[in-house]
Design a protein around this motif. Structure first.
Motif, mmCIF file in Angstrom:
data_model
loop_
_atom_site.group_PDB
_atom_site.id
_atom_site.type_symbol
_atom_site.label_atom_id
_atom_site.label_comp_id
_atom_site.label_asym_id
_atom_site.label_seq_id
_atom_site.Cartn_x
_atom_site.Cartn_y
_atom_site.Cartn_z
ATOM 1 N N ALA A 46 28.519 48.760 52.712
ATOM 2 C CA ALA A 46 27.518 49.003 51.670
ATOM 3 C C ALA A 46 26.173 49.385 52.302
ATOM 4 N N LYS A 47 25.843 48.711 53.376
ATOM 5 C CA LYS A 47 24.568 49.001 54.041
ATOM 6 C C LYS A 47 24.572 50.440 54.578
ATOM 7 N N LYS A 48 25.696 50.812 55.209
ATOM 8 C CA LYS A 48 25.796 52.173 55.768
ATOM 9 C C LYS A 48 25.671 53.237 54.690
ATOM 10 N N LEU A 49 26.287 52.974 53.523
ATOM 11 C CA LEU A 49 26.354 54.005 52.486
ATOM 12 C C LEU A 49 25.249 53.876 51.445
ATOM 13 N N GLY A 50 24.462 52.812 51.544
ATOM 14 C CA GLY A 50 23.395 52.610 50.552
ATOM 15 C C GLY A 50 23.919 52.159 49.193
ATOM 16 N N PHE A 51 25.059 51.478 49.178
ATOM 17 C CA PHE A 51 25.624 50.930 47.941
ATOM 18 C C PHE A 51 25.211 49.464 47.814
ATOM 19 N N ILE A 52 25.471 48.903 46.632
ATOM 20 C CA ILE A 52 25.283 47.463 46.468
ATOM 21 C C ILE A 52 26.604 46.772 46.775
ATOM 22 N N HIS A 53 26.545 45.683 47.523
ATOM 23 C CA HIS A 53 27.773 44.929 47.776
ATOM 24 C C HIS A 53 27.834 43.717 46.851
ATOM 25 N N VAL A 54 28.894 43.651 46.055
ATOM 26 C CA VAL A 54 29.067 42.518 45.145
ATOM 27 C C VAL A 54 30.224 41.657 45.637
ATOM 28 N N ASP A 55 29.920 40.425 46.023
ATOM 29 C CA ASP A 55 30.942 39.479 46.469
ATOM 30 C C ASP A 55 31.294 38.611 45.256
ATOM 31 N N THR A 56 32.386 38.958 44.580
ATOM 32 C CA THR A 56 32.685 38.274 43.309
ATOM 33 C C THR A 56 33.199 36.846 43.520
ATOM 34 N N GLY A 57 33.685 36.549 44.732
ATOM 35 C CA GLY A 57 34.107 35.170 45.019
ATOM 36 C C GLY A 57 32.947 34.204 44.800
ATOM 37 N N ALA A 58 31.719 34.695 45.060
ATOM 38 C CA ALA A 58 30.534 33.845 44.898
ATOM 39 C C ALA A 58 30.381 33.386 43.449
ATOM 40 N N LYS A 114 28.391 49.404 36.284
ATOM 41 C CA LYS A 114 27.938 50.489 35.402
ATOM 42 C C LYS A 114 26.616 51.067 35.888
ATOM 43 N N LYS A 115 25.788 50.196 36.487
ATOM 44 C CA LYS A 115 24.423 50.613 36.801
ATOM 45 C C LYS A 115 24.196 50.978 38.263
ATOM 46 N N ASN A 116 25.187 50.716 39.131
ATOM 47 C CA ASN A 116 24.965 50.905 40.572
ATOM 48 C C ASN A 116 26.199 51.508 41.234
ATOM 49 N N ASN A 117 25.972 52.159 42.380
ATOM 50 C CA ASN A 117 27.104 52.476 43.254
ATOM 51 C C ASN A 117 27.480 51.162 43.924
ATOM 52 N N VAL A 118 28.735 50.752 43.769
ATOM 53 C CA VAL A 118 29.081 49.411 44.273
ATOM 54 C C VAL A 118 30.298 49.403 45.190
ATOM 55 N N ILE A 119 30.262 48.427 46.087
ATOM 56 C CA ILE A 119 31.472 48.004 46.786
ATOM 57 C C ILE A 119 31.664 46.579 46.308
ATOM 58 N N MET A 120 32.699 46.373 45.516
ATOM 59 C CA MET A 120 32.890 45.052 44.922
ATOM 60 C C MET A 120 34.126 44.422 45.528
ATOM 61 N N ASP A 121 33.982 43.193 46.055
ATOM 62 C CA ASP A 121 35.173 42.576 46.640
ATOM 63 C C ASP A 121 35.589 41.322 45.895
ATOM 64 N N GLY A 122 36.903 41.106 45.884
ATOM 65 C CA GLY A 122 37.443 39.943 45.181
ATOM 66 C C GLY A 122 38.953 39.889 45.265
ATOM 67 N N ARG A 123 39.593 39.484 44.165
ATOM 68 C CA ARG A 123 41.051 39.379 44.141
ATOM 69 C C ARG A 123 41.680 40.330 43.114
ATOM 70 N N ASP A 124 40.911 40.638 42.058
ATOM 71 C CA ASP A 124 41.462 41.407 40.923
ATOM 72 C C ASP A 124 40.561 42.576 40.564
ATOM 73 N N ILE A 125 39.810 43.078 41.542
ATOM 74 C CA ILE A 125 38.832 44.127 41.225
ATOM 75 C C ILE A 125 39.554 45.432 40.852
ATOM 76 N N ALA A 126 40.543 45.807 41.677
ATOM 77 C CA ALA A 126 41.259 47.064 41.394
ATOM 78 C C ALA A 126 42.210 46.922 40.207
ATOM 79 N N THR A 127 42.714 45.707 39.987
ATOM 80 C CA THR A 127 43.726 45.538 38.937
ATOM 81 C C THR A 127 43.113 45.255 37.563
ATOM 82 N N VAL A 128 42.002 44.510 37.519
ATOM 83 C CA VAL A 128 41.468 44.058 36.223
ATOM 84 C C VAL A 128 40.016 44.491 35.987
ATOM 85 N N ILE A 129 39.156 44.213 36.945
ATOM 86 C CA ILE A 129 37.716 44.395 36.692
ATOM 87 C C ILE A 129 37.337 45.884 36.651
ATOM 88 N N LEU A 130 37.748 46.628 37.677
ATOM 89 C CA LEU A 130 37.409 48.053 37.747
ATOM 90 C C LEU A 130 38.681 48.888 37.970
#
Ligand code: DC
Length: 222
Positions: free
Chosen positions: A22-34, A118-134
């Motif tokens: 995220a830092k390299k690409l200027g995206f927001i990193h969302v750690d959904t485990g948090a 919806k509002k940001n370029n994101v890298i979102m990590d978790g367990r169900d991001i590709a299957t459910v969230i996004l």
């Protein structure tokens, strides 16, 4: 907006790698485990009976969770209290896995995650991001690594934070959490049909970062 979904089991390096990418690409990193950890932290504080639906629903009514992002770093807030540091213990890890099985908890956290994307370029990590969230994420990557390798990484991480831990306890926790996270009925840990599987067992941190950057660049230029 560009969305990158990174899923995988505990200790596969999702969060630290996602943060660097995220830092390299200027995206927001969302750690959904948090988010699940924040719910877990408060449930421990409140002595919540997590198997009692009525108590859980009342608990959620009083709960306000926020994420803020500054200088490539995420902070997590529970009812106005910054709990970013407090949620990183083994006790909270295990409870996060327990509360994440509760459907009302997952529903409670759903919009929060989608609204950020919806509002940001994101890298979102978790367990169900590709299957459910996004499910329409532009890039979907599923991290994996052997349980031993993952336990070793987590052990070193906790040692670096001066937490007293035993390698074997961490390995047991990793195996237990994998089982619980992947066998639950709702949003279990698994790759989406179109996720790219990335085994990081033999990768250094920098190699993992580069692999993810390359995958994103390839996908986005398609
Ligand atoms: O990624 P982590 O170890 O911080 O996550 C803690 C727990 O939260 C994990 O055991 C399962 C749960 N979790 C989840 O169910 N869905 C997510 N998207 C992220 C985490």
């Amino acid at each position: 907006m560009i969305a990158v979904a990174i899923d995988g089991p505990t200790g596969a390096g999702k969060s630290s790698v996602s943060k660097a990418v995220a830092k390299k690409l200027g995206f927001i990193h969302v750690d959904t485990g948090a988010l699940y950890r924040a719910v877990a932290y408060k449930s421990i504080k409140n002595n919540l009976k997590i198997f009692d639906e009525y108590s859980v629903n009342n608990f959620l009514k009083e709960l306000k969770i926020d994420l803020t992002f500054e200088d490539n770093t995420q902070k997590v807030w529970v009812n106005g209290e910054d709990v970013t540091g407090e949620i990183r213990t083994e006790e909270v890890s295990m409870m996060a896995s327990n509360v994440s099985k509760i459907p009302s908890v997952r529903a409670f956290l759903l919009d929060l995650q989608r609204n950020i994307a919806k509002k940001n370029n994101v890298i979102m990590d978790g367990r169900d991001i590709a299957t459910v969230i996004l499910p329409n994420a532009d890039v979907k990557i599923f991290f994996t690594a052997s349980p031993e390798k993952r336990a070793e990484r987590r052990y070193n991480e906790l040692l670096a934070k001066n937490q007293k831990v035993e390698y074997n306890t961490i390995l047991d926790d990793v195996i237990k959490r994998d089982k619980q996270d992947s066998e639950r009925d709702i949003a279990p840990l698994k790759p989406a049909e179109d996720s790219i599987i990335l085994d990081t067992s033999d990768f250094t941190f920098d190699e993992s970062v580069q692999a993810v950057v390359n995958l994103i660049k390839e996908k986005i230029s398609e």
